[in-house]
Write a protein that holds these residues in place. Structure first.
Motif, PDB file in Angstrom:
ATOM      1  N   SER A 155       0.856  -1.187   0.000  1.00 42.66           N
ATOM      2  CA  SER A 155       0.000   0.000   0.000  1.00 42.66           C
ATOM      3  C   SER A 155       0.890   1.235   0.000  1.00 42.66           C
ATOM      4  O   SER A 155       1.959   1.232   0.619  1.00 42.66           O
ATOM      5  N   PHE A 156       0.451   2.283  -0.686  1.00 38.58           N
ATOM      6  CA  PHE A 156       1.148   3.564  -0.599  1.00 38.58           C
ATOM      7  C   PHE A 156       0.948   4.100   0.810  1.00 38.58           C
ATOM      8  O   PHE A 156      -0.185   4.159   1.300  1.00 38.58           O
ATOM      9  N   GLY A 157       2.038   4.466   1.473  1.00 33.17           N
ATOM     10  CA  GLY A 157       1.948   4.900   2.861  1.00 33.17           C
ATOM     11  C   GLY A 157       1.285   6.257   3.012  1.00 33.17           C
ATOM     12  O   GLY A 157       1.743   7.240   2.431  1.00 33.17           O
ATOM     13  N   THR A 158       0.211   6.329   3.804  1.00 31.70           N
ATOM     14  CA  THR A 158      -0.478   7.585   4.111  1.00 31.70           C
ATOM     15  C   THR A 158      -0.786   7.627   5.602  1.00 31.70           C
ATOM     16  O   THR A 158      -0.597   6.632   6.324  1.00 31.70           O
ATOM     17  N   TYR A 159      -1.318   8.746   6.061  1.00 35.23           N
ATOM     18  CA  TYR A 159      -1.646   8.860   7.475  1.00 35.23           C
ATOM     19  C   TYR A 159      -2.752   7.878   7.872  1.00 35.23           C
ATOM     20  O   TYR A 159      -2.882   7.524   9.050  1.00 35.23           O
ATOM     21  N   LYS A 160      -3.540   7.403   6.901  1.00 35.87           N
ATOM     22  CA  LYS A 160      -4.617   6.470   7.200  1.00 35.87           C
ATOM     23  C   LYS A 160      -4.108   5.066   7.524  1.00 35.87           C
ATOM     24  O   LYS A 160      -4.715   4.346   8.320  1.00 35.87           O
TER      25      LYS A 160
END
Length: 234
Positions: A148-153
């Motif tokens: 997964s692309f790393g995000t705050y979620k």
């Protein structure tokens, strides 16, 4: 032969742009470029994004050549507010963040069956890549990876507390480490920061697009410096 694997074409292009010469090379399903360095012959190629892509390609290459060492280079997202775009991180260890076998037995979050939690990068490679005089910011630390692309979620404090102060998130390092362990060859991961994990996905995406090419060049610079034993310059 030393193998340099890039997840994206932009990262391979950045590497080729740092070389004086190279030639096309073909290993069956895998096509890339060969070049000579002061540390020996290298083969660089694009494996495409994600764990399965890099795992398959490295395993396939191992059936076609004698792999001396694996260098995984490219960009990644910063998990540390002191690391900003164009800073470089050399991993001392890598692991998965999206592997969960904890309900099935005595496993830690991120640990794959019959494997350690962390895949340790080659200590001598890490030392040489980080112990250099340069105006670039080059740090050593943990890199975590998943599909997964790393995000705050998805890079939550609840998740990150399970790992050893991770500095960077990417999508390939863990698989690279696992394959290197299976092949019993040394490996190291170099990631230049392309974006920070912030609470605004649109702004994070914009920063990623802005810094992708420049960041890829920084990671390539650190590797080429090591391979040619030159002074490290941007």
């Amino acid at each position: 032969m030393k193998v340099i694997v890039c997840p994206m074409q932009e990262e391979l292009d950045a590497l080729l742009g740092k070389l004086d010469s190279y030639s096309e090379a073909d290993y069956g399903l895998i096509k890339g470029y060969k070049f000579d360095t002061k540390r020996g012959e290298c083969f660089a190629f694009v494996a495409k994004i994600g764990k399965t892509n890099i795992g398959f390609d490295l395993g396939y290459l191992a059936s076609k050549m004698d792999i001396e060492a694996i260098f995984n280079i490219g960009v990644g997202g910063s998990l540390d507010p002191t690391l900003v775009p164009l800073n470089v991180v050399v991993a001392d260890k890598v692991c998965y963040y999206d592997c969960d076998l904890t309900p099935a037995g005595n496993y830690l979050l991120g640990q794959m069956a019959d494997n350690p939690l962390y895949f340790e990068c080659d200590k001598e490679l890490v030392k040489e890549l980080t112990n250099t005089t340069t105006t670039l910011t080059v740090r050593k630390g943990t890199i975590i990876s998943g599909d997964s692309f790393g995000t705050y979620k998805n890079m939550t404090a609840e998740l990150l507390k399970h790992f050893d102060n991770p500095l960077v998130v990417d999508m390939e390092s863990g698989a690279c480490g696992q394959v290197a362990l299976r092949l019993n060859v040394p490996f190291v991961v170099i990631r230049s920061i392309s974006d920070n994990i912030i609470d605004d996905e649109k702004r994070q995406s914009d920063v990623y697009e802005e810094y992708l090419e420049m960041s890829a060049k920084r990671a390539a610079s650190v590797l080429v410096h090591y391979l040619n034993k030159d002074m490290l310059e941007d």
